[in-house]
Motif scaffolding. Structure first.
Motif, short mmCIF file in Angstrom:
data_model
loop_
_atom_site.label_atom_id
_atom_site.label_comp_id
_atom_site.label_asym_id
_atom_site.label_seq_id
_atom_site.Cartn_x
_atom_site.Cartn_y
_atom_site.Cartn_z
N ASN A 13 0.82 -1.21 0.00
CA ASN A 13 0.00 0.00 0.00
C ASN A 13 0.86 1.26 0.00
OD1 ASN A 13 -2.73 -0.45 -0.13
ND2 ASN A 13 -2.88 -1.11 2.02
N PHE A 14 0.25 2.36 -0.38
CA PHE A 14 0.84 3.68 -0.14
C PHE A 14 0.93 3.86 1.37
CE2 PHE A 14 -3.74 3.94 -0.40
CZ PHE A 14 -4.06 4.67 0.74
N PHE A 15 1.78 4.80 1.86
CA PHE A 15 1.78 5.11 3.29
C PHE A 15 1.03 6.43 3.52
CE2 PHE A 15 5.75 7.06 1.78
CZ PHE A 15 5.79 8.27 2.42
N ARG A 177 2.49 15.81 -13.36
CA ARG A 177 3.69 15.41 -14.11
C ARG A 177 4.91 15.36 -13.20
NH1 ARG A 177 4.08 19.99 -18.51
NH2 ARG A 177 4.09 21.10 -16.52
N GLY A 178 4.85 16.11 -12.09
CA GLY A 178 5.99 16.18 -11.19
C GLY A 178 6.20 14.93 -10.35
N ILE A 179 5.15 14.12 -10.19
CA ILE A 179 5.29 12.93 -9.33
C ILE A 179 6.31 11.95 -9.92
CG2 ILE A 179 4.08 10.98 -8.26
CD1 ILE A 179 3.36 13.70 -7.02
N PRO A 180 6.10 11.49 -11.17
CA PRO A 180 7.15 10.59 -11.70
C PRO A 180 8.51 11.27 -11.78
CG PRO A 180 5.49 11.15 -13.39
CD PRO A 180 4.96 11.64 -12.09
N PRO A 188 10.96 8.51 -1.60
CA PRO A 188 9.50 8.40 -1.60
C PRO A 188 8.88 9.77 -1.86
CG PRO A 188 10.47 7.54 0.46
CD PRO A 188 11.55 8.23 -0.28
N VAL A 189 7.82 9.78 -2.65
CA VAL A 189 7.15 11.04 -2.98
C VAL A 189 5.72 10.99 -2.44
CG1 VAL A 189 6.30 12.49 -4.86
CG2 VAL A 189 8.59 11.48 -4.99
N VAL A 190 5.35 12.08 -1.76
CA VAL A 190 4.07 12.17 -1.06
C VAL A 190 3.23 13.27 -1.69
CG1 VAL A 190 3.03 12.75 1.18
CG2 VAL A 190 5.13 11.38 1.09
N MET A 191 1.92 13.06 -1.73
CA MET A 191 1.01 14.14 -2.13
C MET A 191 0.31 14.67 -0.89
SD MET A 191 -0.34 16.09 -4.40
CE MET A 191 0.34 15.26 -5.82
N ASP A 192 0.45 15.96 -0.69
CA ASP A 192 -0.27 16.62 0.40
C ASP A 192 -1.65 17.02 -0.14
OD1 ASP A 192 -1.40 18.47 2.11
OD2 ASP A 192 0.48 19.51 2.53
N GLY A 225 1.00 6.77 -9.05
CA GLY A 225 2.12 6.08 -8.43
C GLY A 225 2.76 6.78 -7.24
N THR A 226 2.10 7.78 -6.69
CA THR A 226 2.63 8.47 -5.51
C THR A 226 2.82 7.46 -4.38
OG1 THR A 226 1.33 10.36 -6.24
CG2 THR A 226 2.22 10.46 -4.00
N ASP A 227 3.92 7.58 -3.63
CA ASP A 227 4.24 6.59 -2.59
C ASP A 227 3.45 6.80 -1.32
OD1 ASP A 227 6.74 5.27 -3.88
OD2 ASP A 227 7.08 7.41 -4.08
N GLY A 228 3.14 8.05 -1.02
CA GLY A 228 2.44 8.32 0.24
C GLY A 228 1.48 9.48 0.11
N LEU A 229 0.58 9.60 1.06
CA LEU A 229 -0.36 10.72 1.10
C LEU A 229 -0.20 11.45 2.42
CD1 LEU A 229 -3.66 9.14 -0.26
CD2 LEU A 229 -1.94 10.42 -1.54
N PHE A 230 -0.36 12.74 2.37
CA PHE A 230 -0.35 13.59 3.55
C PHE A 230 -1.74 14.22 3.63
CE2 PHE A 230 0.01 17.65 5.64
CZ PHE A 230 1.05 17.57 6.53
#
Lengths: 268, 268, 268, 268
Positions: A13-15, A177-180, A188-192, A225-230
């Motif tokens: 899962n994403f974190f 486009r910035g996530i990949p 790890p890349v997170v979306m707030d 494909g974002t690794d985590g969510l904030f």
């Protein structure tokens, strides 16, 4: 991530980094943590508890700034111990780094401050994970230099978090486009999902928001494909001490996570 | 402005904040100051010498950050005494405020940091003039809250400086509508003619610039009633330690000021 | 400009394209023209009368679109003859070009349409001057291709007009750096001081505006060397059939022009 | 959608508008259509064949504009008959509407032209489906007025397509918040995954692109509930007559569609 306390990492899962915007008191922090831990345990989502020990960049001087630095940090520590989860808080000046590092697992650099070398280096030197928010004025590609500043200070544990781009005066837009592009830096890349919905420069001096769209941002983030969510969440956003305009109501979190886990499964 | 050392205020001219980006050494600082003082005395332009004692927010960790804080501040002090002009330098953390205030007349808050309450309050409490740069992500109207933070800390001596707005990833655009809007806050408003020409997010990690357009920005600023100009200038921009891409060559300053004094006369 | 009817070109002044947004009727068109001619003769400003014969791109289908194409064009022709001034109107489809060219001296291409090759070529082939408005989504540099399309169709008489750039959803910002850039194409460059103050995407479907700032935009434009100004003006903006939100009250025109002539003299 | 020829609507899948940018010739059009029909039949994706009969808004006058209007329209008609699929083409002036409507099922309004009332009304009056692209300078909310113009002309068959927002000079960004907002107008909403990756205002006069990110945009679009996707695809993008910089290679389409169907299933 090489963060021992982070459970459920084998689930694929994403974190999730989630909690109230500010630490308002012990009772409410524990209550929010308990609820989120219960949801994330059930859905096998790796979870980091989030809370700010002070709010240093409010628009107005009369905005709530906190309950006292050490008092808030101790609450973060207690939450971490009580629920055996890692915790994250944001720092604003170099002198905050060591102080906060004594209590939490992840130090977060606010977006406006992501270019402040002294602050990044101070955070890096604590050896804690460092989560750098992408400046609203920076491209994804430019975050490479923030990653480098931390790694060159001897700390490999960097996380990057996107919280949208300045789009005119009253809007932020997430450039997916910035996530990949940021994931290519091997962090790890997170979306707030909450701050990226802010509506800045309101004439009241109180930043607005669009919480109904949290699901939209979160689903898009997971799909790409974002690794985590904030996500900032609160049992009573309207009466929260800060950022009430864009926090997710805590009662909506389980349903949202359930949907997102389905999207995640569809892309891995 | 109620700044004693600021000469030529009776001339009705705009005032000038100018100098090198960073204090690179005593000899060059004095040489630049001497030249600018000679030009501004001749044209009766009130003048404040500008120099950064450290560069804290460079894109890359290997960029030049300074010659040492106290060494640079002493040079600023010496320039002020030798030429009897006020001086300005920028600060990045609260602890810088008192230190820098011992040497200079105006403390400047960088644009990325204009929302950091602790920093604004620390600057305000020194009693020095505080020049706040407008965040590239903020509207002119939102700068009212920065002015309020300083005035509510007991300091009436605020200056606001515009350095352009984030426009996509690689450009800044000055919104000249903001000049009359900020002047309504009853503070002097300055146009930063060099940083507003920056081209951020270049793939090299070194911010680009368009120095040939300094005259364009400066003329427009003066025509719309801006109170002061901020211009970084150097006798050898290509070999300057920072911001070489957008500083004005010092040899061009007198001609530019002469033109601008003419425009100023046409609007008062 | 090689436009015979354009008087006062020897004065060294900027030229003015002005008039109501839409041709609402003969009496009011003549009244507006008379007043502007009187002001521009007095101040020796070359003057072109502007009026739209139809409004083809209103937000809402129930907006006023015109009094009839030929009726409006005949009024434009009458104004030109009565006051011996050149006239300009905007066209929206190729078939408009020849029709309008029978009545006016300058054909104007709206900003949204500046990339429509067929329209540019049709306008060029009439042999009339062609004034192309810069798309809100285009850089100054990209307008070179619009100039080329017209010149390659055998017409050297091109004018470019800036009316601001899309800045988020609710604002336009003029990028004054574009004025010297477009002037390098060897065509006269005009600043549209009224439309560049529009506030698009209002929830009412009626574009807003900030007419109090017309003087700000105009002064900046003249200071940076713009060749001409475009200003929509009306004796009663509140009751105008279109664009009332951002037209200049006709009573304010003489004072504005007097100030601008002073700025112009300061830069030549 | 109430479009008879559109098969597989019962599958619950998103629909696809895809084909080459321009109709370059009969053989290649049929070849592309055959391939896409085979993929969409296999995956049960409702499919509309897309091809422009002329390219009217290229940056440069020497760009390819088409093989002849009627010739191209006949090819579109042939594709529709041969594969029993609906077809779509874009129109640029009112006079195009009736002509194109004789050959295709859906008329498309280019983004730059989405405010041109005459064009929208002419398209509406043909009775065909009208697909309006959202102007890069318009908010999602403002597209309500385009929908109204068509419905008030007696045509209920409207589709809205997002192709990104102007973000500075060289980028477009998709604002995914706009998808749910436009879906509230009760029309199908489409994401144009190729044009939204354009990079405008390149100094060459040839728009650039980022085709590697098509999957990113498409996945995010499907995840947030977009009804359809618009994708330009070609068996040899580098040698395509137009928009080669951002078309998807036809060989990549099946894999992409397979992934997207999985995401779609996760959200319904």
């Amino acid at each position: 991530m090489n963060l021992d306390k982070l459970k459920h990492q084998e689930s694929g899962n994403f974190f999730l980094m989630a909690g109230p915007c500010a630490i308002e008191g012990e009772e409410i922090a524990l209550r929010i943590a308990e609820r989120i831990v219960s949801i994330t345990d059930k859905l096998q989502i790796p979870y980091i508890f989030k809370g700010s020990f002070k709010k240093a960049n409010r628009s107005r001087i009369d905005s709530f700034t906190g309950i006292g630095d050490e008092k808030a940090l101790r609450i973060l520590e207690k939450v971490g111990k009580e629920f055996d989860v890692p915790t994250v808080t944001d720092i604003h000046e170099s002198t905050d780094a060591e102080m906060a590092a004594a209590y939490v697992d992840v130090l977060q650099i606010p977006a406006f401050l992501c270019r402040q070398t002294d602050l990044l280096v101070a955070a890096a030197r604590t050896g804690k994970f460092v989560n750098v928010k992408k400046g609203q004025f920076l491209s994804a590609g430019s975050m490479k230099f923030a990653v480098d500043k931390i790694k060159e200070s001897g700390n490999e544990n960097v996380i990057l978090t996107d919280r949208g781009n300045t789009f005119g005066y009253q809007d932020l837009i997430v450039d997916f486009r910035g996530i990949p592009e940021m994931r290519e830096f091997n962090v790890p890349v997170v979306m707030d999902c909450t701050h990226s919905l802010q509506q800045p420069n309101q004439s009241s001096g109180v930043t607005g928001g669009k919480p109904a769209l949290i699901e939209t941002i979160a689903k898009a983030a997971i799909a790409v494909g974002t690794d985590g969510l904030f996500i900032e969440t609160h049992p009573d956003p309207k009466n929260a001490k800060s950022d009430g305009a864009n926090m997710l109501h805590l009662d909506l979190l389980e349903d949202l996570m359930t949907k997102l886990v389905k999207v995640r499964k569809a892309i891995i």
